[in-house]
Write a protein that holds these residues in place. Structure first.
Motif, short mmCIF file in Angstrom:
data_model
loop_
_atom_site.label_atom_id
_atom_site.label_comp_id
_atom_site.label_asym_id
_atom_site.label_seq_id
_atom_site.Cartn_x
_atom_site.Cartn_y
_atom_site.Cartn_z
N PRO A 288 0.83 -1.21 0.00
CA PRO A 288 0.00 0.00 0.00
C PRO A 288 0.87 1.26 0.00
O PRO A 288 1.96 1.27 0.57
CB PRO A 288 -0.79 -0.12 1.30
N PRO A 289 0.38 2.32 -0.62
CA PRO A 289 1.12 3.58 -0.55
C PRO A 289 1.10 4.12 0.87
O PRO A 289 0.14 3.94 1.59
CB PRO A 289 0.37 4.50 -1.51
N VAL A 290 2.19 4.78 1.26
CA VAL A 290 2.25 5.40 2.59
C VAL A 290 1.79 6.86 2.53
O VAL A 290 1.50 7.45 3.56
CB VAL A 290 3.66 5.31 3.20
N ALA A 291 1.74 7.41 1.34
CA ALA A 291 1.22 8.77 1.11
C ALA A 291 0.72 8.83 -0.32
O ALA A 291 1.18 8.06 -1.18
CB ALA A 291 2.29 9.82 1.34
N VAL A 292 -0.23 9.73 -0.57
CA VAL A 292 -0.78 9.89 -1.91
C VAL A 292 -0.88 11.38 -2.23
O VAL A 292 -1.27 12.17 -1.37
CB VAL A 292 -2.17 9.22 -2.04
N PHE A 293 -0.55 11.71 -3.46
CA PHE A 293 -0.59 13.09 -3.92
C PHE A 293 -1.31 13.15 -5.27
O PHE A 293 -1.36 12.17 -5.99
CB PHE A 293 0.82 13.66 -4.08
N ARG A 294 -1.82 14.35 -5.58
CA ARG A 294 -2.51 14.56 -6.85
C ARG A 294 -1.82 15.69 -7.59
O ARG A 294 -1.50 16.74 -7.01
CB ARG A 294 -3.98 14.90 -6.59
N LEU A 295 -1.60 15.48 -8.87
CA LEU A 295 -1.07 16.54 -9.73
C LEU A 295 -2.07 17.67 -9.79
O LEU A 295 -3.28 17.43 -9.78
CB LEU A 295 -0.80 16.01 -11.14
N ARG A 296 -1.60 18.88 -9.85
CA ARG A 296 -2.50 20.02 -9.98
C ARG A 296 -1.89 21.00 -10.98
O ARG A 296 -0.67 21.09 -11.10
CB ARG A 296 -2.74 20.68 -8.64
N GLU A 297 -2.75 21.71 -11.65
CA GLU A 297 -2.28 22.67 -12.65
C GLU A 297 -1.43 23.74 -11.98
O GLU A 297 -1.71 24.17 -10.88
CB GLU A 297 -3.45 23.31 -13.36
N GLY A 298 -0.36 24.11 -12.71
CA GLY A 298 0.49 25.18 -12.22
C GLY A 298 1.47 24.76 -11.14
O GLY A 298 2.18 25.56 -10.59
N GLY A 299 1.55 23.42 -10.86
CA GLY A 299 2.52 22.92 -9.92
C GLY A 299 2.19 23.04 -8.51
O GLY A 299 1.36 23.33 -7.85
#
Length: 138
Positions: free
Chosen positions: A127-138
């Motif tokens: 399982p991932p220990v953290a999750v992130f989402r790409l967002r426009e403009g960084g």
């Protein structure tokens, strides 16, 4: 922001590309961070490309960099196209695109041991220990 299916489609386009530490090139290879940077750049998402990291990344630096540039998502609520952070030798030091397939949850990542970008069942990676989402403009 592109649809998750577009992100996953672009990540899948890299399957079979060889693994190369700090690689950022379809022909010469990518590592897990390189795959993230290359997919994000395809959609002009403004993700800053940080280089100079060692083969064994410092997990604190990696997580801080991700927090600075991406949107943190609860591990329990991630969606198709989000970025999972995985443990490697006891440290959060590996990245992959979280996806779904007919067989369940998968991760698309540059696998050093297999020497290429692969998509595999999430159970093989853990399982991932953290999750992130790409967002426009960084």
């Amino acid at each position: 922001m592109p649809e998750a299916e577009l992100l996953i489609g672009e990540a899948r386009r890299w399957i079979g590309v060889r693994w190369r530490h700090q690689g950022r090139d379809f022909r010469r290879g990518v590592d897990c961070a390189g795959l993230l940077v290359c997919v994000a750049s395809r959609f002009d998402l403004g993700l800053e490309d940080r280089r100079g990291y060692g083969r064994r990344q410092d997990g604190r630096i990696l997580l801080q960099d991700l927090h600075d540039q991406l949107k943190y998502i609860s591990v329990s609520t991630y969606k198709n196209g989000d970025i999972g952070v995985f443990m490697e030798q006891g440290c959060p030091a590996h990245l992959g695109f979280l996806a779904t397939s007919d067989t369940g949850s998968t991760v698309i990542h540059a696998h050093a041991g297999r020497r290429q970008v692969v998509e595999e069942d999430l159970h093989h990676v853990g399982p991932p220990v953290a999750v992130f989402r790409l967002r426009e403009g960084g």
